[in-house]
Design an enzyme around this catalytic site. Structure first.
Site, short mmCIF file in Angstrom:
data_model
loop_
_atom_site.label_atom_id
_atom_site.label_comp_id
_atom_site.label_asym_id
_atom_site.label_seq_id
_atom_site.Cartn_x
_atom_site.Cartn_y
_atom_site.Cartn_z
N HIS A 1 43.69 35.82 29.74
CA HIS A 1 44.04 35.39 31.10
C HIS A 1 42.94 35.74 32.09
O HIS A 1 42.76 35.07 33.11
CB HIS A 1 45.36 36.06 31.50
CG HIS A 1 45.77 35.85 32.93
ND1 HIS A 1 45.93 34.60 33.49
CD2 HIS A 1 46.08 36.75 33.92
CE1 HIS A 1 46.33 34.73 34.76
NE2 HIS A 1 46.41 36.01 35.04
N HIS B 1 56.44 39.39 32.88
CA HIS B 1 55.57 38.86 31.83
C HIS B 1 54.41 39.80 31.57
O HIS B 1 54.09 40.68 32.39
CB HIS B 1 55.03 37.47 32.21
CG HIS B 1 54.15 37.50 33.42
ND1 HIS B 1 54.65 37.47 34.71
CD2 HIS B 1 52.80 37.59 33.56
CE1 HIS B 1 53.65 37.51 35.57
NE2 HIS B 1 52.51 37.60 34.90
N ASP C 1 50.35 39.92 30.82
CA ASP C 1 49.08 39.20 30.85
C ASP C 1 48.22 39.62 29.66
O ASP C 1 48.03 40.83 29.42
CB ASP C 1 48.30 39.51 32.13
CG ASP C 1 48.85 38.79 33.34
OD1 ASP C 1 49.68 37.90 33.18
OD2 ASP C 1 48.44 39.15 34.47
N HIS D 1 53.71 32.93 33.74
CA HIS D 1 53.61 34.05 34.68
C HIS D 1 54.83 34.10 35.60
O HIS D 1 54.80 34.78 36.63
CB HIS D 1 52.33 33.94 35.50
CG HIS D 1 51.10 33.98 34.66
ND1 HIS D 1 50.41 35.15 34.36
CD2 HIS D 1 50.43 32.99 34.00
CE1 HIS D 1 49.39 34.87 33.57
NE2 HIS D 1 49.38 33.57 33.34
#
Length: 271
Positions: free
Chosen positions: A89, A83, A85, A79
């Site tokens: 996550h 980035h 997710d 992270h």
């Protein structure tokens, strides 16, 4: 038979970098470690490896310029920097599909290339933007997202990237605002802030004031009920030519079993 047109109409395409760098010199909650073996260090390291594994003696100075190759060693979270997710996550169970949220390496690539839409939230007061803020942004630009649109939120937070303020002073989305975008067929929502949710301190304060568990990281936890991805820590959104008319590529690095993957997010503009 091959046909070559004598004169083809050319299109000039501009590529705009909308990523932030992984920078070990900047402030991070989980500090980045970046160790560099320069080409001379690489020669010494390679010489030691050759001797230890193959019993071959090679003097580093026998190499051209006494150098081999550089090597970077990084210690960081998935992270850090710009980035994506993944649904895994957001939680270990999903209330959709087979109940198992997908990791970053399992997601379809066509999610991460498509028409972009920029929503300017820099005028929002407070740590959280809601449905009315998004609807006002739609009115300003005269359109709503179509299915497959990659929606980018410009909050202005990227101005503080690399400083401690970047992690405490930004605008996130509340749950209904995220649902509004997902209802429009959006699969990927990006932000120039540290998180798509409000800052941690603001989230905790609101929970302590209200006792309402729905205010606890709603943007993320919606991903337990509806499959979607976030791009966090974008940058340079002010360089985009407008609120639409560009395409976004944000393919995540393929890390097996990971809840996130770094991306070099870019926008393509035809000129």
């Amino acid at each position: 038979m091959l046909w070559w047109p004598e004169r083809a109409e050319a299109t000039t395409m501009r590529i705009i970098d909308i990523s932030t760098a992984v920078d070990a010199s900047g402030w991070e909650p989980d500090q980045v470690r970046h160790e560099v073996l320069d080409p001379r260090d690489g020669a010494v390291h390679m010489s030691e490896e050759m001797r230890g594994h193959f019993g071959v003696d090679l003097d580093p100075d026998d190499l051209p310029d006494g150098e081999f190759l550089s090597l970077d060693r990084l210690t960081l979270t998935s992270h850090t920097g710009t980035h994506v997710d993944a649904p895994s996550h957001y939680g270990s169970r999903a209330h959709y599909g087979d109940g198992r949220p997908r990791h970053i390496d399992e997601l379809p690539l066509d999610w991460f290339y498509g028409p972009g839409m920029l929503l300017d939230l820099t005028g929002c007061e407070g740590p959280t933007a809601g449905v009315e803020d998004l609807k006002e942004a739609f009115v300003r630009i005269g359109r709503v997202p179509e299915p497959g649109t990659i929606v980018l939120l410009r909050t202005g937070a990227s101005a503080w990237a690399g400083t401690e303020r970047y992690f405490t002073d930004f605008t996130g989305l509340d749950g209904p605002a995220v649902n509004l975008l997902l209802d429009r067929g959006v699969r990927v929502i990006g932000t120039d802030a540290f998180s798509l949710d409000a800052p941690f301190g603001a989230v905790i304060r609101r929970y302590l004031e209200t006792g309402d568990r729905s205010v606890l990281w709603p943007a993320h936890f919606i991903g337990r009920h509806r499959e979607y991805c976030q791009i966090e820590r974008l940058g340079n959104l002010a360089a985009l030519p407008g609120d639409h008319g560009f395409r976004v590529a944000c393919f995540p690095i393929k890390i097996t079993g990971a809840g996130a993957g770094w991306t070099r997010a870019v926008a393509f503009v035809d000129e």
